[in-house]
Design a protein around this motif. Structure first.
Motif, PDB file in Angstrom:
ATOM      1  N   GLY A  50      28.513  24.807  45.805  1.00 46.53           N
ATOM      2  CA  GLY A  50      27.149  23.744  47.271  1.00 46.53           C
ATOM      3  C   GLY A  50      27.375  22.588  47.463  1.00 46.53           C
ATOM      4  N   LEU A  51      27.608  21.529  46.917  1.00 46.15           N
ATOM      5  CA  LEU A  51      28.432  20.739  46.499  1.00 46.15           C
ATOM      6  C   LEU A  51      29.438  20.298  47.880  1.00 46.15           C
ATOM      7  CD1 LEU A  51      27.482  17.032  46.698  1.00 46.15           C
ATOM      8  CD2 LEU A  51      29.689  17.742  44.060  1.00 46.15           C
ATOM      9  N   GLY A  52      30.652  20.876  47.090  1.00 46.47           N
ATOM     10  CA  GLY A  52      31.505  21.394  48.708  1.00 46.47           C
ATOM     11  C   GLY A  52      30.777  21.819  49.899  1.00 46.47           C
ATOM     12  N   HIS A  57      30.033  19.513  55.132  1.00 47.55           N
ATOM     13  CA  HIS A  57      28.831  19.732  56.559  1.00 47.55           C
ATOM     14  C   HIS A  57      28.626  17.686  56.769  1.00 47.55           C
ATOM     15  CE1 HIS A  57      25.511  20.791  58.987  1.00 47.55           C
ATOM     16  NE2 HIS A  57      24.941  19.397  58.189  1.00 47.55           N
ATOM     17  N   ALA A  58      28.390  16.656  56.006  1.00 47.04           N
ATOM     18  CA  ALA A  58      29.163  15.616  56.139  1.00 47.04           C
ATOM     19  C   ALA A  58      29.611  14.552  56.621  1.00 47.04           C
ATOM     20  CB  ALA A  58      28.132  14.965  54.860  1.00 47.04           C
ATOM     21  N   PHE A  62      33.520  16.750  61.787  1.00 52.69           N
ATOM     22  CA  PHE A  62      33.499  18.348  61.562  1.00 52.69           C
ATOM     23  C   PHE A  62      32.433  18.950  61.777  1.00 52.69           C
ATOM     24  CE2 PHE A  62      31.888  22.134  58.957  1.00 52.69           C
ATOM     25  CZ  PHE A  62      33.178  22.540  59.085  1.00 52.69           C
ATOM     26  N   ARG A  63      32.853  20.151  62.625  1.00 53.79           N
ATOM     27  CA  ARG A  63      31.992  21.299  63.442  1.00 53.79           C
ATOM     28  C   ARG A  63      31.691  22.449  62.617  1.00 53.79           C
ATOM     29  NH1 ARG A  63      30.586  16.791  64.208  1.00 53.79           N
ATOM     30  NH2 ARG A  63      29.554  16.196  65.834  1.00 53.79           N
ATOM     31  N   PRO A 134      38.732  23.789  54.615  1.00 47.86           N
ATOM     32  CA  PRO A 134      38.622  23.268  55.701  1.00 47.86           C
ATOM     33  C   PRO A 134      38.098  21.563  54.840  1.00 47.86           C
ATOM     34  CG  PRO A 134      37.580  24.344  56.240  1.00 47.86           C
ATOM     35  CD  PRO A 134      38.430  25.744  54.769  1.00 47.86           C
ATOM     36  N   LEU A 135      36.870  21.464  53.521  1.00 54.27           N
ATOM     37  CA  LEU A 135      36.949  20.452  52.968  1.00 54.27           C
ATOM     38  C   LEU A 135      38.108  19.826  52.767  1.00 54.27           C
ATOM     39  CD1 LEU A 135      34.582  18.915  51.832  1.00 54.27           C
ATOM     40  CD2 LEU A 135      35.188  20.244  49.679  1.00 54.27           C
TER      41      LEU A 135
END
Length: 223
Positions: A50-52, A57-58, A62-63, A134-135
């Motif tokens: 969840g944190l990742g 998202h932040a 990134f979209r 992606p992250l």
């Protein structure tokens, strides 16, 4: 480190990213592996995931829509070769290391295997790929080495995230898998392909019986 990105990123931002990277990809998996009891591992992993997702998202620029880019950049022939090679390797490995567990779910709990085959791609492969492709590559690109070394680092970090199983077999499988998933995401430009390869590999692992190495109830810490 990516030199062009490092030159354009303020030193304070680079320091923050390094700290965040080490905290998320090194300190958190290490803490889960060393300190948490087995029954707390998966709740911790859900929180970690969840944190990742929030970090992704932040991430500037990134979209979520970009995850569908290049979704068709794969072939059935490649997929068949990957599945065949993975199955052959896993079958050989289970008979060498744990012949008693070979195809155990298929033989004794086919309904559980069917549930895993449906649930694993969405509940495990997909969130793992969000964090480790992606992250990893989008948020921390300014910290990464160039070329193939970035893929090797990604595979090593992916393998380290599975330290909680304390198994050299898991470490090797996840490192090799990480190389393939990174290749699909970076070279083919397809997040979908990375998830697909991950899902196929995971489902083969459970069908063959290697899931015994990925079960928290079987974890034995070496200390």
């Amino acid at each position: 480190m990516n030199r062009s990105e490092a030159l354009t990123t303020p030193p304070v931002a680079l320091t923050r990213l390094r700290f965040e990277f080490c905290l998320f990809f090194i300190a958190a998996p290490l803490a889960i592996a060393v300190f948490l009891p087995p029954n707390w591992m998966f709740p911790a992993l859900f929180a970690f995931t969840g944190l990742g997702i929030l970090l992704l998202h932040a991430t500037p620029g990134f979209r979520w829509a970009e995850l569908r880019y290049g979704w068709a950049n794969w072939s059935l022939r490649e997929l068949a070769l990957f599945a065949g090679a993975t199955a052959a390797f896993c079958i050989a490995l289970i008979y060498v290391t744990r012949p008693d567990a070979a195809f155990a779910l298929l033989r004794y709990r086919p309904e559980l295997l069917a549930f895993i085959w449906v649930g694993y791609p969405l509940l495990s492969a997909l969130p793992q790929e969000l964090l480790f492709r992606p992250l990893f590559f989008r948020r921390y690109h300014a910290l990464l080495p160039e070329g193939r070394r970035a893929d090797l680092l990604n595979a090593a970090i992916f393998s380290f995230a599975h330290l909680m199983y304390w198994s050299w077999i898991v470490a090797i499988m996840t490192f090799v898998g990480g190389l393939f998933f990174s290749w699909a995401y970076r070279k083919r430009g397809s997040f979908f392909y990375a998830v697909l390869l991950h899902a196929i590999a995971g489902n083969i692992i459970f069908a063959v019986g290697l899931g015994v190495y990925f079960y928290s109830g079987n974890v034995q810490r070496p200390f």
